[in-house]
Design a protein around this motif. Structure first.
Motif, short mmCIF file in Angstrom:
data_model
loop_
_atom_site.label_atom_id
_atom_site.label_comp_id
_atom_site.label_asym_id
_atom_site.label_seq_id
_atom_site.Cartn_x
_atom_site.Cartn_y
_atom_site.Cartn_z
N LYS A 191 -5.54 -26.47 -37.01
CA LYS A 191 -6.58 -26.63 -36.01
C LYS A 191 -6.93 -25.25 -35.49
O LYS A 191 -6.07 -24.39 -35.36
N MET A 192 -8.20 -25.05 -35.15
CA MET A 192 -8.48 -23.77 -34.53
C MET A 192 -8.80 -23.94 -33.07
O MET A 192 -9.31 -24.96 -32.64
N GLN A 193 -8.41 -22.95 -32.29
CA GLN A 193 -8.67 -23.02 -30.85
C GLN A 193 -8.98 -21.63 -30.33
O GLN A 193 -8.59 -20.62 -30.90
N ASN A 217 -6.22 -15.67 -37.19
CA ASN A 217 -7.18 -15.26 -36.16
C ASN A 217 -8.54 -14.99 -36.79
O ASN A 217 -8.63 -14.49 -37.90
N HIS A 218 -9.57 -15.31 -36.06
CA HIS A 218 -10.91 -14.96 -36.52
C HIS A 218 -11.86 -14.84 -35.34
O HIS A 218 -11.55 -15.31 -34.24
N ILE A 219 -12.97 -14.18 -35.59
CA ILE A 219 -14.02 -14.08 -34.59
C ILE A 219 -15.06 -15.12 -34.95
O ILE A 219 -15.70 -15.05 -35.99
N MET A 220 -15.16 -16.14 -34.10
CA MET A 220 -15.98 -17.30 -34.41
C MET A 220 -17.41 -17.10 -33.94
O MET A 220 -17.63 -16.75 -32.78
N LEU A 221 -18.34 -17.34 -34.84
CA LEU A 221 -19.76 -17.16 -34.52
C LEU A 221 -20.43 -18.53 -34.38
O LEU A 221 -20.46 -19.30 -35.34
N LEU A 248 -13.14 -15.65 -29.68
CA LEU A 248 -11.95 -15.29 -30.45
C LEU A 248 -11.17 -16.58 -30.70
O LEU A 248 -10.93 -17.35 -29.79
N HIS A 249 -10.79 -16.79 -31.95
CA HIS A 249 -10.10 -18.03 -32.32
C HIS A 249 -8.79 -17.74 -33.04
O HIS A 249 -8.63 -16.70 -33.66
N GLU A 250 -7.90 -18.70 -32.96
CA GLU A 250 -6.70 -18.67 -33.79
C GLU A 250 -6.56 -20.03 -34.45
O GLU A 250 -7.15 -21.02 -34.01
CU LIG Z 1 -12.93 -20.82 -35.22
#
Ligand SMILES: [Cu+2]
Length: 173
Positions: free
Chosen positions: A86-88, A108-112, A75-77
């Protein structure tokens, strides 16, 4: 060998669900329009977006997600840092009763990570979301090259606030 079988299974799953507008329910959580942006086949990572709406009386928390098409999911923001986006990674996303949480590009995103198959326009792939209260729910994520063209854009909707007449019961003067 195992990969071939897996691909066949996945293709069958992809063919069986065709509708673009799609949503899912898990406990009190309504999951609307999970989608990924189509990417070139060489892309090692991707992201999934969706909307979570809590229609219940108690908060729930998205703890994690997994999908057979990615080796690793986080899970990213996105945050602003030194005027950069920046995403973390974030541990979880809590949805309060009545709240609607959008996972969108730039948010927010679900990072694959470690994609095992390309995110091809028009495909769908399975994903499992794990909620603290609602448990595990299987969804289908639509892959699209043109996310703005599915008529699913949320118009600005501020009409749903029920303005509670808030009398202050503890005001002492
Ligand atoms: Cu990400």
């Amino acid at each position: 060998m195992r990969l071939t079988q897996f691909s066949l299974l996945l293709s069958a799953a992809l063919l069986s669900v065709q509708a673009l507008a799609h949503d899912f329910n898990a406990g009190n959580i309504h999951i609307d329009h999970p989608w990924s942006r189509a990417l070139p086949p060489v892309a090692p990572t991707g992201a999934a977006y969706l909307t979570l709406e809590n229609q219940g009386q108690q908060s729930d928390t998205l703890l994690s997600a997994r999908t057979p098409i990615a080796g690793h999911v986080e899970l990213h923001e996105h945050i602003h840092q030194d005027s950069l986006m920046k995403m973390q990674q974030i541990d979880s996303v809590t949805i309060a009763p009545g709240q609607r949480v959008e996972f969108t590009p730039g948010g927010n995103h679900i990072m694959l990570f470690e994609l095992k198959q390309p995110l091809t326009d028009g495909d769908k792939y399975p994903m499992t979301l794990i909620f603290e209260q609602a448990g595990e729910v299987d969804i289908q994520v639509v892959v699209t090259a043109d996310p703005d063209n599915h008529g699913n854009n949320q118009p600005e909707d501020h009409g749903n606030h029920s303005e509670h007449d808030a009398h202050s019961e503890h005001s002492h003067h």
